[in-house]
Design a protein around this motif. Structure first.
Motif, short mmCIF file in Angstrom:
data_model
loop_
_atom_site.label_atom_id
_atom_site.label_comp_id
_atom_site.label_asym_id
_atom_site.label_seq_id
_atom_site.Cartn_x
_atom_site.Cartn_y
_atom_site.Cartn_z
N ALA A 156 0.81 -1.22 0.00
CA ALA A 156 0.00 0.00 0.00
C ALA A 156 0.85 1.27 0.00
O ALA A 156 0.42 2.31 -0.52
N LYS A 157 2.06 1.20 0.58
CA LYS A 157 2.92 2.37 0.59
C LYS A 157 3.69 2.52 -0.73
O LYS A 157 4.11 3.62 -1.07
N ARG A 158 3.89 1.41 -1.41
CA ARG A 158 4.55 1.43 -2.72
C ARG A 158 3.65 0.73 -3.72
O ARG A 158 3.86 -0.43 -4.09
N PRO A 159 2.57 1.41 -4.16
CA PRO A 159 1.55 0.74 -4.99
C PRO A 159 1.96 0.49 -6.43
O PRO A 159 1.22 -0.17 -7.17
N GLY A 160 3.09 0.99 -6.84
CA GLY A 160 3.52 0.75 -8.21
C GLY A 160 2.60 1.43 -9.21
O GLY A 160 2.42 2.65 -9.18
N GLU A 161 1.99 0.64 -10.10
CA GLU A 161 1.11 1.19 -11.14
C GLU A 161 -0.33 1.37 -10.67
O GLU A 161 -1.18 1.83 -11.44
N TRP A 162 -0.62 1.03 -9.44
CA TRP A 162 -1.99 1.14 -8.91
C TRP A 162 -2.17 2.48 -8.21
O TRP A 162 -1.24 3.04 -7.63
N THR A 163 -3.42 2.97 -8.25
CA THR A 163 -3.77 4.24 -7.63
C THR A 163 -4.89 4.02 -6.63
O THR A 163 -5.90 3.37 -6.97
N PRO A 164 -4.78 4.54 -5.40
CA PRO A 164 -5.89 4.36 -4.44
C PRO A 164 -7.09 5.21 -4.84
O PRO A 164 -6.96 6.36 -5.27
N VAL A 165 -8.26 4.63 -4.71
CA VAL A 165 -9.53 5.29 -5.04
C VAL A 165 -10.47 5.12 -3.85
O VAL A 165 -10.70 4.00 -3.39
N GLU A 166 -10.97 6.23 -3.36
CA GLU A 166 -11.90 6.19 -2.22
C GLU A 166 -13.33 6.09 -2.74
O GLU A 166 -13.79 6.94 -3.50
N ARG A 167 -14.02 5.04 -2.34
CA ARG A 167 -15.41 4.85 -2.73
C ARG A 167 -16.32 5.21 -1.58
O ARG A 167 -16.11 4.78 -0.44
N GLY A 209 -22.99 5.78 4.21
CA GLY A 209 -22.03 6.65 4.87
C GLY A 209 -20.63 6.09 4.99
O GLY A 209 -19.69 6.86 5.23
N HIS A 210 -20.45 4.78 4.83
CA HIS A 210 -19.11 4.24 4.99
C HIS A 210 -18.32 4.38 3.70
O HIS A 210 -18.88 4.57 2.61
N THR A 211 -17.00 4.29 3.82
CA THR A 211 -16.11 4.42 2.67
C THR A 211 -15.19 3.20 2.61
O THR A 211 -14.95 2.53 3.62
N GLU A 212 -14.69 2.93 1.41
CA GLU A 212 -13.74 1.84 1.20
C GLU A 212 -12.64 2.33 0.26
O GLU A 212 -12.90 3.13 -0.64
N THR A 213 -11.44 1.82 0.48
CA THR A 213 -10.32 2.15 -0.38
C THR A 213 -10.13 1.03 -1.40
O THR A 213 -9.86 -0.12 -1.02
N TRP A 214 -10.33 1.35 -2.65
CA TRP A 214 -10.08 0.42 -3.73
C TRP A 214 -8.80 0.86 -4.45
O TRP A 214 -8.30 1.96 -4.23
#
Length: 479
Positions: A264-275, A280-285
């Motif tokens: 998660a700290k070095r995601p490479g080609e991936w980008t975090p997306v907050e859904r 009311g709850h959120t998830e990190t994709w």
């Protein structure tokens, strides 16, 4: 030339129609000019009232008219609704156009360019072979091939409101003289693309058309959307192969596995997306642009992978999406007709589609979408149009300012104490719920309720459906 008798006289005023319960009358009155007779206006109100009433059994015409399922089929009220649905000369397309016009005029439900048009098909089981559009085909609701009717539908949504646009029953190939080679035959992707274009023409602009993987295999679907000037975000099957050099990925899941990921700290080609979800709850994709054959961030069509776990790529929490929305940083030789979309925007757009499976179908079921017992194409389309009118009325009342409760309505929960094993019934949250119940549990006439009705009572057990023919005679109630 002598003047014919009656010339120069004023037209006879329309006879007043028995009003529908509560605010349903105000909504129904907006359609009155599309009906030319008192019987049609009355039938329209009675049909909508029955669809909105609490469900006690399948919402067939006998149920809508408050009659017994079989013995009451010959009652005048049942025959009147049957004629209204099957024979009376009114146009379902005009009714649907007026419904969409009312949705556009209401600020709370008006469309805007940030929403999406979701394509879906609803399969419902039907017996026999004499009904229009019926055939043995895949029914997604049942998850198997069975005898039934499939209707292709479009829904506009922005994540806050959802309302149906158009619906067209799919006609299987065996209904045509030349089968799939018949010029009149249309596949479900062809019907879906035409409906999406009609939605745009009706004034329901959108950011993109969204569909599941069943529509991603049709080239005609892509071409039709391109001709209509519509962008798309469509799911791909993870293991469906495509041509590529031997040393490159050949499926969407292989392309996802080839993306660089450390943690998660070095995601490479991936980008975090907050859904963000409606509760009311959120998830990190995690999302990324992948390369597969002709797909790529610099190509006219992109492959976007979104998942909760870039390593495991769980089946139920991973999306493989194809879209023609351009990458914000992609170099284009010719300007794209669509605004760029980043990864978060692609995930947001497709994230609006799952509501179709989780709530929209259940609401349509409560309104009696699949409960029709008519055979003609015209009657089926009319029933579906009326169900959509009932659906839109619910939105109309959701955004309407709350009105006063009817103090004269009977108390549905008299002070007799709760039954053993049950807790207190919570009060109804709005004035949209029926304020009373009928005397006979199997003869609930919807027009007897003094307040407008919705699909089900809140906090009150529904009356069990009468047993089928194979179960009658068992478990009879002892008086």
């Amino acid at each position: 030339m002598s003047q014919l008798p009656g010339w120069g006289l004023k037209m006879t005023a329309r006879r007043p129609c028995p009003p529908a319960p509560g605010p349903l009358e105000e909504y129904a009155a907006r359609f009155d000019d599309l009906f030319f007779s008192l019987a049609q206006r009355r039938g329209f109100r009675e049909y909508l009232t029955g669809l909105l009433a609490p469900r006690e059994r399948n919402k067939t015409i006998t149920c809508l008219a408050g009659a017994e399922p079989v013995a009451g089929a010959g009652m005048p009220g049942v025959q009147r609704l049957q004629f209204f649905l099957s024979e009376s000369p009114w146009e379902a397309e005009q009714i649907n156009n007026r419904r969409l016009e009312l949705l556009r005029e209401e600020p709370a439900t008006a469309p805007h360019d940030g929403g999406v048009i979701v394509i879906d098909d609803s399969g419902d089981r039907k017996d026999g072979t004499a009904t229009a559009h019926v055939g043995r085909q895949w029914l997604g609701r049942l998850g198997k091939t069975d005898n039934g009717i499939v209707t292709v539908t479009t829904v506009w949504t922005d994540g806050r409101v959802y309302h149906p646009l158009h619906a067209t029953p799919y006609t299987p190939a065996h209904h045509f003289a030349r089968g799939r080679a018949d010029p009149a035959f249309r596949t479900k992707p062809q019907l879906a693309a035409a409906l999406a274009a009609r939605g745009k023409e009706a004034g329901f602009g959108c950011r993109a058309v969204v569909a599941d993987c069943a529509y991603s295999v049709s080239d005609t679907w892509y071409l039709a959307l391109r001709e209509a000037g519509l962008a798309y975000v469509v799911a791909l099957k993870p293991h469906r192969g495509t041509w590529a050099p031997a040393d490159q990925p050949h499926t969407a899941i292989e392309a996802a596995h080839s993306l660089t990921w450390h943690d998660a700290k070095r995601p490479g080609e991936w980008t975090p997306v907050e859904r963000h979800f409606r509760d009311g709850h959120t998830e990190t994709w995690w999302a990324a642009d992948a390369c597969l054959g002709g797909y790529g961030p610099d190509s006219p069509c992109r492959l976007v992978v979104a998942t909760t776990d870039p390593v495991g790529l769980p089946e139920k929490a991973t999306w493989y999406l194809a879209t023609n929305l351009p990458h914000p940083d992609a170099p284009h030789h010719a300007p794209s007709p669509y605004p760029p979309a980043d990864l978060a925007e692609i995930v947001r757009l497709y994230g609006l589609r799952p509501w179709i499976e989780q709530s929209y179908k259940q609401i349509k079921d409560e309104l009696g979408w699949a409960d029709f017992q008519v055979r003609s194409d015209r009657a089926i389309r009319r029933h579906q149009t009326l169900v959509n009118c009932a659906f839109s009325f619910c939105w109309d009342q959701w955004f309407a300012p709350p009105g006063p409760l009817d103090a004269t309505a009977p108390d549905p929960c008299p002070d007799e104490g709760p039954e053993r094993g049950t807790g207190p019934v919570p009060p109804a949250p709005t004035a949209l719920l029926a304020q009373g119940i009928t005397r006979h549990p199997l003869l609930a006439h919807p027009r007897h309720h003094p307040q407008p009705m919705v699909a089900s009572l809140d906090g009150q057990k529904s009356t069990p459906r009468p047993p089928g023919p194979d179960r009658r005679g068992h478990h009879r109630t002892r008086h």
